[in-house]
Design a protein around this motif. Structure first.
Motif, PDB file in Angstrom:
ATOM      1  N   TYR A   8       0.868  -1.168   0.170  1.00  0.00           N
ATOM      2  CA  TYR A   8       0.039   0.059   0.056  1.00  0.00           C
ATOM      3  C   TYR A   8       0.881   1.293   0.009  1.00  0.00           C
ATOM      4  O   TYR A   8       0.485   2.318  -0.639  1.00  0.00           O
ATOM      5  N   ASP A   9       2.006   1.326   0.783  1.00  0.00           N
ATOM      6  CA  ASP A   9       2.694   2.483   1.056  1.00  0.00           C
ATOM      7  C   ASP A   9       3.524   2.902  -0.192  1.00  0.00           C
ATOM      8  O   ASP A   9       3.641   4.074  -0.674  1.00  0.00           O
ATOM      9  N   SER A  10       4.224   1.557  -0.771  1.00  0.00           N
ATOM     10  CA  SER A  10       5.187   1.745  -1.989  1.00  0.00           C
ATOM     11  C   SER A  10       4.615   1.906  -3.175  1.00  0.00           C
ATOM     12  O   SER A  10       5.252   2.312  -4.222  1.00  0.00           O
ATOM     13  N   VAL A  11       3.379   1.227  -3.432  1.00  0.00           N
ATOM     14  CA  VAL A  11       3.018   0.827  -4.683  1.00  0.00           C
ATOM     15  C   VAL A  11       1.524   1.639  -4.851  1.00  0.00           C
ATOM     16  O   VAL A  11       1.298   2.503  -5.733  1.00  0.00           O
ATOM     17  N   PHE A  54     -15.774  16.957  19.459  1.00  0.00           N
ATOM     18  CA  PHE A  54     -15.365  15.712  20.182  1.00  0.00           C
ATOM     19  C   PHE A  54     -14.341  16.085  20.995  1.00  0.00           C
ATOM     20  O   PHE A  54     -13.160  15.778  20.417  1.00  0.00           O
ATOM     21  N   PRO A  55     -14.053  16.909  21.922  1.00  0.00           N
ATOM     22  CA  PRO A  55     -13.038  17.150  22.608  1.00  0.00           C
ATOM     23  C   PRO A  55     -12.109  16.226  23.120  1.00  0.00           C
ATOM     24  O   PRO A  55     -10.972  16.366  23.182  1.00  0.00           O
ATOM     25  N   ASP A  56     -12.594  15.087  23.604  1.00  0.00           N
ATOM     26  CA  ASP A  56     -11.827  14.220  24.341  1.00  0.00           C
ATOM     27  C   ASP A  56     -11.598  12.959  23.252  1.00  0.00           C
ATOM     28  O   ASP A  56     -10.844  11.805  23.722  1.00  0.00           O
ATOM     29  N   LEU A  57     -11.772  13.089  22.025  1.00  0.00           N
ATOM     30  CA  LEU A  57     -11.672  11.903  21.198  1.00  0.00           C
ATOM     31  C   LEU A  57     -10.257  11.921  20.592  1.00  0.00           C
ATOM     32  O   LEU A  57      -9.713  13.214  20.351  1.00  0.00           O
ATOM     33  N   ARG A  58      -9.377  10.906  20.478  1.00  0.00           N
ATOM     34  CA  ARG A  58      -8.132  10.643  20.028  1.00  0.00           C
ATOM     35  C   ARG A  58      -8.210  11.147  18.151  1.00  0.00           C
ATOM     36  O   ARG A  58      -8.860  10.067  17.961  1.00  0.00           O
ATOM     37  N   ILE A  59      -7.568  12.029  17.864  1.00  0.00           N
ATOM     38  CA  ILE A  59      -7.594  12.239  16.486  1.00  0.00           C
ATOM     39  C   ILE A  59      -6.237  11.895  15.778  1.00  0.00           C
ATOM     40  O   ILE A  59      -5.198  12.513  16.318  1.00  0.00           O
ATOM     41  N   LEU A  60      -6.230  11.130  14.855  1.00  0.00           N
ATOM     42  CA  LEU A  60      -4.723  10.507  14.106  1.00  0.00           C
ATOM     43  C   LEU A  60      -5.115  11.180  12.645  1.00  0.00           C
ATOM     44  O   LEU A  60      -6.144  11.106  12.181  1.00  0.00           O
ATOM     45  N   ILE A  61      -3.901  11.904  11.933  1.00  0.00           N
ATOM     46  CA  ILE A  61      -3.960  12.173  10.787  1.00  0.00           C
ATOM     47  C   ILE A  61      -2.947  11.617  10.061  1.00  0.00           C
ATOM     48  O   ILE A  61      -1.709  11.348  10.531  1.00  0.00           O
ATOM     49  N   GLY A  62      -3.247  10.956   8.946  1.00  0.00           N
ATOM     50  CA  GLY A  62      -2.396  10.194   7.865  1.00  0.00           C
ATOM     51  C   GLY A  62      -2.291  11.150   6.430  1.00  0.00           C
ATOM     52  O   GLY A  62      -3.038  11.363   5.855  1.00  0.00           O
ATOM     53  N   LEU A  63      -0.921  11.823   6.427  1.00  0.00           N
ATOM     54  CA  LEU A  63      -0.913  12.445   5.324  1.00  0.00           C
ATOM     55  C   LEU A  63       0.314  11.503   4.516  1.00  0.00           C
ATOM     56  O   LEU A  63       1.420  11.357   4.596  1.00  0.00           O
ATOM     57  N   TRP A  64      -0.523  10.667   3.619  1.00  0.00           N
ATOM     58  CA  TRP A  64       0.085   9.657   2.975  1.00  0.00           C
ATOM     59  C   TRP A  64       1.084  10.257   1.864  1.00  0.00           C
ATOM     60  O   TRP A  64       0.793  10.541   0.825  1.00  0.00           O
ATOM     61  N   CYS A  65       2.336   9.898   2.325  1.00  0.00           N
ATOM     62  CA  CYS A  65       3.430  10.273   1.157  1.00  0.00           C
ATOM     63  C   CYS A  65       4.747   9.389   1.614  1.00  0.00           C
ATOM     64  O   CYS A  65       4.729   8.980   2.556  1.00  0.00           O
ATOM     65  N   PRO A  66       5.786   9.424   0.690  1.00  0.00           N
ATOM     66  CA  PRO A  66       6.852   8.837   0.955  1.00  0.00           C
ATOM     67  C   PRO A  66       7.798   9.313   2.217  1.00  0.00           C
ATOM     68  O   PRO A  66       8.483   8.326   2.902  1.00  0.00           O
ATOM     69  N   PHE A 125       0.723  10.896  10.942  1.00  0.00           N
ATOM     70  CA  PHE A 125       1.814   9.565  10.424  1.00  0.00           C
ATOM     71  C   PHE A 125       1.889  10.223   8.723  1.00  0.00           C
ATOM     72  O   PHE A 125       1.152  10.887   8.057  1.00  0.00           O
ATOM     73  N   HIS A 126       2.919   9.504   8.261  1.00  0.00           N
ATOM     74  CA  HIS A 126       3.083   9.683   6.723  1.00  0.00           C
ATOM     75  C   HIS A 126       2.800   8.157   6.102  1.00  0.00           C
ATOM     76  O   HIS A 126       3.078   8.010   4.703  1.00  0.00           O
ATOM     77  N   SER A 127       2.783   7.081   6.830  1.00  0.00           N
ATOM     78  CA  SER A 127       2.641   5.977   6.142  1.00  0.00           C
ATOM     79  C   SER A 127       1.584   5.033   6.836  1.00  0.00           C
ATOM     80  O   SER A 127       1.375   5.031   8.015  1.00  0.00           O
ATOM     81  N   LEU A 128       0.962   4.107   5.968  1.00  0.00           N
ATOM     82  CA  LEU A 128       0.063   3.125   6.643  1.00  0.00           C
ATOM     83  C   LEU A 128       0.661   2.201   7.490  1.00  0.00           C
ATOM     84  O   LEU A 128       0.062   1.806   8.565  1.00  0.00           O
ATOM     85  N   THR A 129       1.892   2.056   7.392  1.00  0.00           N
ATOM     86  CA  THR A 129       2.717   0.882   8.441  1.00  0.00           C
ATOM     87  C   THR A 129       2.674   1.593   9.700  1.00  0.00           C
ATOM     88  O   THR A 129       2.350   0.782  10.577  1.00  0.00           O
ATOM     89  N   THR A 130       3.279   2.825   9.729  1.00  0.00           N
ATOM     90  CA  THR A 130       3.488   3.474  11.225  1.00  0.00           C
ATOM     91  C   THR A 130       1.992   3.509  11.714  1.00  0.00           C
ATOM     92  O   THR A 130       1.956   3.546  12.968  1.00  0.00           O
ATOM     93  N   MET A 131       1.013   3.889  11.189  1.00  0.00           N
ATOM     94  CA  MET A 131      -0.170   4.101  11.784  1.00  0.00           C
ATOM     95  C   MET A 131      -0.792   2.660  12.149  1.00  0.00           C
ATOM     96  O   MET A 131      -1.217   2.756  13.402  1.00  0.00           O
ATOM     97  N   THR A 132      -0.769   1.858  11.423  1.00  0.00           N
ATOM     98  CA  THR A 132      -1.284   0.627  11.820  1.00  0.00           C
ATOM     99  C   THR A 132      -0.441   0.140  13.065  1.00  0.00           C
ATOM    100  O   THR A 132      -1.106  -0.723  13.861  1.00  0.00           O
ATOM    101  N   LYS A 133       0.877   0.056  13.106  1.00  0.00           N
ATOM    102  CA  LYS A 133       1.313  -0.390  14.169  1.00  0.00           C
ATOM    103  C   LYS A 133       0.900   0.568  15.536  1.00  0.00           C
ATOM    104  O   LYS A 133       0.884  -0.028  16.571  1.00  0.00           O
ATOM    105  N   ARG A 134       0.909   1.840  15.299  1.00  0.00           N
ATOM    106  CA  ARG A 134       0.421   2.580  16.441  1.00  0.00           C
ATOM    107  C   ARG A 134      -1.136   2.374  16.968  1.00  0.00           C
ATOM    108  O   ARG A 134      -1.251   2.227  18.212  1.00  0.00           O
TER     109      ARG A 134
END
Length: 607
Positions: A413-416, A547-559, A579-588
């Motif tokens: 997903y990240d590289s292709v 949603f003041p208490d909701l955890r918000i993650l942002i993925g700017l998908w780029c190399p 995050f910049h990759s699906l890999t790092t966000m999935t781990k988190r």
């Protein structure tokens, strides 16, 4: 609907015409100036081979002494080899008349099938056998009463005037040409070895105006590749010729040293050289042996030694390839042979290696590296983009399968696939794709994601909980962001984490209402270039106010990770992490989910 094409400007057309004319001029110049360029190329080739030895000897003998010793050794070795090979050739010429009996015997033993398409060939062969004279001078098949045919010798009238001069010309002229070329090559070699650093610096200054560092790296790369290739090729050829000579001597083929040396030299010619070298001993074995056993042994010797040399010696000694594709080597061999004859065939590989290295380091010559090198012509993402544009075919799934043999799904997903989304949207904005073609690519990407959803086995679900850990993904702008969210959803499901993706058609208010119904533990805002951080920032601010208490993650998908100033702006708008990759966000996310980190990390790191 055909792809919109950009209209070429007059400057581009003139540049193309000038490049074609320049290429044609260079080819003509190479052909017309071959009498000068061939000795120069041979001298440069020998310089590449002998320069490391000259550098070592220079420590004890000095620059001039080392060059004189090397050239003296080269002359002595060449003269000695020439004398040995000449004596072998003369000896072979004297022995050839003794082999006529064996040739007649083998020709008489040939039996062709009778009837069918071979009838005429068989008839011709039988007539030829009858015309072959036997040892007593009778025509074959004539019997006892056959008359001896008188041998008629044609009388040739030779003019006596200037006969000696013409004889000397016929002997001397064919020798003077090669001797003159050899002398010129030797002279150039001496000066190139003496002035090798000065020549190198002048080439750098001539070619690398404004690019000294780049040109220096290119020349060092070319020099190391070519010199290593030539040294290893010489070792491989010698280790090929010596077993051939020894094997032919044991088999009983006359002048085995001659054929071993010929095999060593001809093996410098790619592909066809070894078999040209094998043809002479095989033909000679047919003449010297009264049976067919010796020719079969000779053929088997060349086949076995060639297989060992190709599959054992070359991979072991070379270590790495020359960087040139096999097809390029064949085309280069044909090209240089047409220009410079047999010498061009020998020089084809070193010259092509130099062109490939120049293409890697000089931007204007990059096309040489693309055409000639053995590197992949397209990156996996470029190849996937090309395949997805082919209407009616779903070759993207096949490419994904091949990629997953050596990579993890997150890397796919990240590289292709993410780069494909970015490239497609960029091409649409520049007018190279229309909306229909963009839709074809998006459908192809969804097909790949759905196919992988079926093939990948999800992790066994964790024990039931009161409230399963859940992530909701919101696209920042368009369909491209939604597709990236579906990729994240699939990766998380493989980790045993529940995930859902909102529609890209929702406006900010609808997204807030959708989240109220979905009640996620974590929200991810998905943004694929050319969606910008501004889109993600706007949506993040809306979610944070709702949603003041909701955890918000942002993925700017780029190399590469986003710049620190952009990350700070997104954090100021309410984002917890970027995050910049699906890999790092999935781990988190796998770490945040209860008892989910082990499964998530195993899936993402698997390759």
């Amino acid at each position: 609907m055909p792809t919109p094409m950009k209209k070429a400007t007059s400057a581009d057309s003139l540049a193309t015409i000038s490049n074609v004319l320049l290429t044609a001029f260079l080819i003509v110049a190479l052909y017309v100036g071959r009498e000068i360029l061939v000795p120069l190329a041979l001298a440069a080739l020998l310089t590449f081979i002998l320069a490391p030895l000259a550098t070592r000897l220079e420590r004890w003998l000095g620059r001039v002494g080392s060059v004189l010793v090397i050239t003296g050794m080269l002359v002595v070795a060449t003269v000695g080899a020439g004398w040995v090979l000449t004596s072998q050739a003369v000896d072979l010429a004297n022995k050839l008349p003794d082999y006529k009996v064996n040739i007649r015997t083998k020709l008489r033993s040939l039996q062709m099938p009778q009837g069918g398409r071979m009838k005429e060939i068989s008839k011709t062969l039988e007539e030829l056998k009858k015309e072959i004279p036997s040892e007593n001078g009778l025509v074959e098949g004539g019997g006892e009463g056959a008359e001896r045919k008188p041998s008629v010798m044609p009388v040739k009238i030779v003019e006596q005037e200037n006969g000696a001069v013409k004889t000397m010309q016929g002997i001397v002229m064919p020798v003077l040409g090669p001797l003159g070329t050899a002398g010129l090559v030797l002279l150039l070699l001496i000066f190139m070895l003496l002035q090798r650093e000065d020549l190198r610096n002048r080439m750098i200054r001539l070619i690398g105006q404004g690019r000294i560092g780049q040109t220096t790296r290119a020349m060092d790369d070319a020099g190391s590749r070519v010199s290593k290739y030539l040294r290893m090729q010489l070792i491989v050829n010698v280790t090929y010729g010596i077993p051939i000579a020894i094997g032919l001597w044991f088999i009983g083929i006359p002048n085995a040293i001659l054929w071993g040396a010929l095999a060593t030299v001809l093996r410098f010619i790619p592909y066809i050289g070894p078999w040209i070298a094998a043809a002479f001993p095989i033909l000679l074995s047919l003449a010297v042996s009264p049976d067919w056993q010796t020719p079969l042994y000779t053929l088997g010797l060349f086949v076995v030694v060639e297989l060992i040399s190709n599959n054992v010696m070359e991979p072991w000694l070379y270590g790495s390839s020359t960087g040139v594709s096999p097809i390029a080597l064949i085309v280069a061999a044909l090209f240089w042979t047409l220009l410079w004859g047999p010498v061009g065939l020998v020089l084809a590989t070193p010259l092509t290696v130099c062109l490939v290295v120049m293409g890697r380091h000089i931007p204007k010559l990059a096309f040489l590296s693309i055409v000639l090198s053995d590197e992949e012509a397209l990156t996996p993402s470029e190849e996937c983009y090309y395949r997805l544009q082919r209407s009616g075919e779903h070759a993207g799934v096949e490419l994904a399968d091949n990629f997953l043999k050596s990579h993890a799904p997150a890397d796919l997903y990240d590289s292709v696939l993410i780069p494909v989304i970015t490239t497609a949207e960029t091409d649409r904005r520049s007018g190279q794709l229309d909306n229909d073609q963009l839709g074809v690519i998006h459908r192809g990407l969804r097909d790949v994601i759905e196919e992988l959803e079926i093939r990948l086995d999800p992790v066994a679900p964790s024990p039931p909980q009161a409230k399963p850990f859940h992530l909701a993904c919101l696209p920042a702008k368009g369909e491209r962001d939604e597709i990236a969210g579906e990729m994240l959803q699939q990766l998380l499901r493989q980790c045993g984490v529940s995930a859902s993706v909102a529609s890209s058609r929702m406006v900010a208010g609808e997204a807030v209402q959708w989240l109220e119904n979905d009640t996620p533990d974590v929200v991810c805002i998905s943004a694929v270039s050319p969606s910008t951080a501004l889109h993600a920032r706007y949506l993040c601010a809306k979610l944070r106010s709702a949603f003041p208490d909701l955890r918000i993650l942002i993925g700017l998908w780029c190399p590469h990770p986003a710049p620190s100033d952009i990350v700070e702006v997104l954090r100021a708008s309410g984002a917890d992490e970027v995050f910049h990759s699906l890999t790092t966000m999935t781990k988190r996310v796998a770490e945040l989910a209860p008892a989910g980190d082990a499964a998530g990390l195993a899936l993402v790191d698997e390759g």
